[in-house]
Write a protein that holds these residues in place. Structure first.
Motif, PDB file in Angstrom:
ATOM      1  N   GLY A  84      14.064  50.243  56.931  1.00  0.00           N
ATOM      2  CA  GLY A  84      15.061  50.909  56.095  1.00  0.00           C
ATOM      3  C   GLY A  84      16.368  50.149  56.030  1.00  0.00           C
ATOM      4  N   ILE A  85      16.800  49.622  57.155  1.00  0.00           N
ATOM      5  CA  ILE A  85      18.046  48.857  57.189  1.00  0.00           C
ATOM      6  C   ILE A  85      17.905  47.581  56.362  1.00  0.00           C
ATOM      7  N   MET A  86      16.784  46.902  56.512  1.00  0.00           N
ATOM      8  CA  MET A  86      16.581  45.661  55.756  1.00  0.00           C
ATOM      9  C   MET A  86      16.581  45.937  54.252  1.00  0.00           C
ATOM     10  N   ALA A 115      21.927  58.399  55.469  1.00  0.00           N
ATOM     11  CA  ALA A 115      21.102  58.857  54.343  1.00  0.00           C
ATOM     12  C   ALA A 115      20.477  57.678  53.608  1.00  0.00           C
ATOM     13  N   GLU A 116      21.256  56.622  53.370  1.00  0.00           N
ATOM     14  CA  GLU A 116      20.727  55.449  52.670  1.00  0.00           C
ATOM     15  C   GLU A 116      19.623  54.773  53.475  1.00  0.00           C
ATOM     16  N   ILE A 117      19.815  54.682  54.772  1.00  0.00           N
ATOM     17  CA  ILE A 117      18.807  54.037  55.624  1.00  0.00           C
ATOM     18  C   ILE A 117      17.544  54.895  55.689  1.00  0.00           C
ATOM     19  N   CYS A 118      17.714  56.210  55.833  1.00  0.00           N
ATOM     20  CA  CYS A 118      16.554  57.103  55.875  1.00  0.00           C
ATOM     21  C   CYS A 118      15.768  57.037  54.571  1.00  0.00           C
ATOM     22  N   GLU A 119      16.468  57.073  53.456  1.00  0.00           N
ATOM     23  CA  GLU A 119      15.797  57.013  52.156  1.00  0.00           C
ATOM     24  C   GLU A 119      15.068  55.681  51.986  1.00  0.00           C
ATOM     25  N   ALA A 120      15.719  54.605  52.379  1.00  0.00           N
ATOM     26  CA  ALA A 120      15.088  53.283  52.278  1.00  0.00           C
ATOM     27  C   ALA A 120      13.868  53.198  53.191  1.00  0.00           C
ATOM     28  N   ALA A 121      13.973  53.754  54.383  1.00  0.00           N
ATOM     29  CA  ALA A 121      12.835  53.746  55.325  1.00  0.00           C
ATOM     30  C   ALA A 121      11.660  54.532  54.753  1.00  0.00           C
ATOM     31  N   THR A 172      10.961  55.965  63.826  1.00  0.00           N
ATOM     32  CA  THR A 172      10.724  54.977  64.872  1.00  0.00           C
ATOM     33  C   THR A 172      11.653  53.786  64.630  1.00  0.00           C
ATOM     34  N   PHE A 173      11.712  52.901  65.614  1.00  0.00           N
ATOM     35  CA  PHE A 173      12.521  51.695  65.451  1.00  0.00           C
ATOM     36  C   PHE A 173      12.040  50.879  64.259  1.00  0.00           C
ATOM     37  N   GLN A 174      10.732  50.743  64.109  1.00  0.00           N
ATOM     38  CA  GLN A 174      10.188  49.942  62.998  1.00  0.00           C
ATOM     39  C   GLN A 174      10.575  50.533  61.645  1.00  0.00           C
ATOM     40  N   LEU A 234      20.238  46.471  66.879  1.00  0.00           N
ATOM     41  CA  LEU A 234      20.060  46.139  65.465  1.00  0.00           C
ATOM     42  C   LEU A 234      21.275  46.591  64.646  1.00  0.00           C
ATOM     43  N   LEU A 235      21.700  47.830  64.862  1.00  0.00           N
ATOM     44  CA  LEU A 235      22.857  48.346  64.118  1.00  0.00           C
ATOM     45  C   LEU A 235      24.113  47.533  64.424  1.00  0.00           C
TER      46      LEU A 235
END
Length: 191
Positions: free
Chosen positions: A50-52, A65-71, A43-45, A12-13
């Motif tokens: 978060g990425i989306m 950090a941005e991906i974790c916060e979004a997730a 998890t992957f989901q 995905l990345l």
């Protein structure tokens, strides 16, 4: 993360990286990202969500950090456990001041403990004594207080989780820090 989730996260990345052609991220970057997501227990989901979300607003390849916060925000949204916005918290504080007198000791039903904490820090009397000409400034002060309460709670949760995961290493960090502080105190007394 399972091996399958780890592999899916790498893929995905790598695919997302194609959407950011000017990024200098490489295979090592992706490995660091996957390791971080795994350490933080995503998890992957969760990572995918978060990425989306992060891609929707990020002009550059999103950071861990941005991906974790979004997730986390996506999970809160899905579970319906998100906190009120600062504006909503302010409206709740004003409703409290209108519905209750300074002498009313009955419990008030807050939407979440963070709003109650922000109201206490702002000062209940400040709400009751608020003049309309000062409301803009008061709202900004309350917003800052409320956002600080939310951030402090989030920071504490992350530090607690890291402390649990690091275990003895974390305890050693605390001992080293306390030792350095003791030495600093002794040096100041002697100096």
């Amino acid at each position: 993360m399972t091996d399958q989730e780890r592999s899916a996260t790498v893929k995905l990345l790598a695919a997302v990286l194609k959407g950011y052609p000017s990024s200098k991220a490489d295979a090592q970057t992706i490995a660091v990202y996957v390791s971080a997501f795994e350490f933080y227990g995503f998890t992957f989901q969760q990572v995918r969500a978060g990425i989306m979300k992060a891609m929707r607003t990020s002009k550059f390849f999103p950071t861990v950090a941005e991906i974790c916060e979004a997730a986390e925000k996506m999970e809160e949204h899905a579970a319906g456990t998100g906190k009120p916005s600062a504006w909503e918290a302010w409206e709740e504080a004003l409703r409290f001041a209108k519905e209750r007198s300074p002498y009313d000791s009955r419990p008030f039903k807050w939407s979440c403990p963070e709003v109650e904490t922000a109201v206490k820090r702002f000062g209940r009397m400040s709400l009751w004594e608020l003049e309309s000409k000062n409301e803009g400034t008061a709202r900004a002060q309350f917003r800052d207080l409320y956002n600080r309460v939310l951030q402090d709670k989030k920071d504490k949760a992350v530090m607690d989780m890291i402390g649990r995961k690091l275990g003895a290493q974390y305890a050693g960090l605390i001992e080293t820090t306390v030792g350095k502080m003791d030495m600093l105190g002794e040096a100041r007394r002697d100096g």
